[in-house]
Design a protein around this motif. Structure first.
Motif, short mmCIF file in Angstrom:
data_model
loop_
_atom_site.label_atom_id
_atom_site.label_comp_id
_atom_site.label_asym_id
_atom_site.label_seq_id
_atom_site.Cartn_x
_atom_site.Cartn_y
_atom_site.Cartn_z
N ARG A 1 -6.88 -73.30 -63.05
CA ARG A 1 -8.21 -73.49 -62.49
C ARG A 1 -8.68 -72.23 -61.78
O ARG A 1 -9.89 -71.95 -61.71
CB ARG A 1 -8.20 -74.69 -61.55
CG ARG A 1 -9.58 -75.16 -61.09
CD ARG A 1 -9.48 -76.48 -60.36
NE ARG A 1 -9.15 -77.57 -61.28
CZ ARG A 1 -8.71 -78.76 -60.90
NH1 ARG A 1 -8.50 -79.00 -59.61
NH2 ARG A 1 -8.46 -79.69 -61.79
N ARG A 2 -7.76 -71.44 -61.25
CA ARG A 2 -8.12 -70.18 -60.60
C ARG A 2 -8.74 -69.21 -61.61
O ARG A 2 -9.43 -68.28 -61.21
CB ARG A 2 -6.87 -69.54 -59.97
CG ARG A 2 -6.23 -70.37 -58.86
CD ARG A 2 -4.99 -69.68 -58.31
NE ARG A 2 -4.33 -70.46 -57.27
CZ ARG A 2 -3.25 -70.07 -56.60
NH1 ARG A 2 -2.72 -68.87 -56.87
NH2 ARG A 2 -2.71 -70.85 -55.68
N HIS A 3 -8.45 -69.43 -62.88
CA HIS A 3 -9.01 -68.59 -63.94
C HIS A 3 -10.23 -69.25 -64.58
O HIS A 3 -10.72 -68.77 -65.61
CB HIS A 3 -7.95 -68.32 -65.00
CG HIS A 3 -6.79 -67.50 -64.53
ND1 HIS A 3 -6.76 -66.13 -64.61
CD2 HIS A 3 -5.63 -67.87 -63.94
CE1 HIS A 3 -5.62 -65.68 -64.11
NE2 HIS A 3 -4.90 -66.72 -63.70
N GLY A 4 -10.70 -70.34 -63.99
CA GLY A 4 -11.86 -71.04 -64.54
C GLY A 4 -11.54 -71.86 -65.77
O GLY A 4 -12.44 -72.19 -66.55
N ILE A 5 -10.27 -72.20 -65.95
CA ILE A 5 -9.83 -72.96 -67.12
C ILE A 5 -9.37 -74.35 -66.68
O ILE A 5 -8.51 -74.47 -65.79
CB ILE A 5 -8.70 -72.24 -67.85
CG1 ILE A 5 -9.19 -70.90 -68.38
CG2 ILE A 5 -8.13 -73.10 -68.98
CD1 ILE A 5 -8.09 -69.99 -68.88
N GLU A 6 -9.93 -75.38 -67.27
CA GLU A 6 -9.55 -76.75 -66.94
C GLU A 6 -8.55 -77.28 -67.97
O GLU A 6 -8.85 -77.34 -69.16
CB GLU A 6 -10.78 -77.65 -66.88
CG GLU A 6 -11.65 -77.44 -65.65
CD GLU A 6 -10.95 -77.82 -64.35
OE1 GLU A 6 -10.07 -78.72 -64.37
OE2 GLU A 6 -11.27 -77.20 -63.31
N HIS B 1 -6.24 -69.41 -74.55
CA HIS B 1 -7.39 -69.25 -73.67
C HIS B 1 -7.80 -67.79 -73.50
O HIS B 1 -8.70 -67.48 -72.70
CB HIS B 1 -7.10 -69.89 -72.31
CG HIS B 1 -6.89 -71.38 -72.40
ND1 HIS B 1 -7.93 -72.26 -72.52
CD2 HIS B 1 -5.76 -72.12 -72.40
CE1 HIS B 1 -7.45 -73.49 -72.57
NE2 HIS B 1 -6.14 -73.44 -72.52
#
Length: 209
Positions: A29-34, A60
């Motif tokens: 999530r810190r990388h904007g990935i859910e 990703h």
């Protein structure tokens, strides 16, 4: 001579698979990935961490930082401290199974010990703890289970493997050991001779104690 019981740890002894994958969800999530923790559990149970991270990086199209694993381990450790529990029914099973017992895990030794201590399971295994990180062998390579058997002083045909992950089940079978698949998700298993069960309480009767 009694049988020797070789238990996987995460998802077999302690209910940690979901928490470990919540840690991955929080980190990505810190990388904007859910990501979905439930999906990760099904997909990567028992995998070497470096291997699954490599796949997720590729999927990703990102490059994880050098501190990723360290930060991930810290999050998981905190989740364990607050939420980790033993698998339902496993204490009764460990009490009823007569014979030496060992933990054979793809996780690092400090994680194995933390999980067992938090869940009150350490007394059943003593120093009989085998980590892929120390042996240098990861499931599905049968070498990790063969190493544990040798160290325990048992031939493979006198060892019983209990594992909740397909990679661990494959390792146990290829090691020539009677293998029991703690199959909580009712998955197909194409390894010959595997005994599949869904509730830990079923295990003592299955192994004939």
């Amino acid at each position: 001579m009694s049988n020797c019981f070789l238990f996987d740890n995460d998802g077999t002894l302690v209910d940690s698979e979901y928490l470990c994958n919540v840690g991955l969800v929080l980190m990505f999530r810190r990388h904007g990935i859910e990501l979905g923790a439930d999906e990760l559990v099904i997909r990567f149970r028992g995998w070497k961490l470096a291997s699954l991270l490599s796949i997720l990086e590729e999927e990703h199209e990102i490059k994880l930082s050098a501190n990723f694993v360290k930060d991930y381990r810290k999050i998981v450790s905190e989740l364990f401290d607050n939420e980790l529990k033993p698998v339902e029914g496993v204490i009764d099973v460990l009490e009823s199974l007569k014979g030496p017992k060992a933990v054979v895990s793809s996780g690092p030794m400090h994680k194995i010990k933390q999980a067992l201590d938090l869940c009150g399971l350490s007394k059943y295994f003593g120093d009989n703890l085998f980590s892929s990180y120390e042996v240098g062998i990861w499931k599905p390579d049968p070498g990790i289970y063969l190493h544990a058997a040798k160290e325990m002083g048992y031939s493979p045909d006198r060892c019983i493997v209990i594992d909740d992950g397909p990679v661990g089940v494959k390792a146990g079978c290829e090691a020539g050991m009677k293998t029991y698949f703690f199959n909580r998700f009712n998955e197909e298993c194409d390894s010959a001779g595997v005994v599949s069960f869904r509730r830990m309480a079923e295990l003592p009767e299955l192994v004939g104690t």
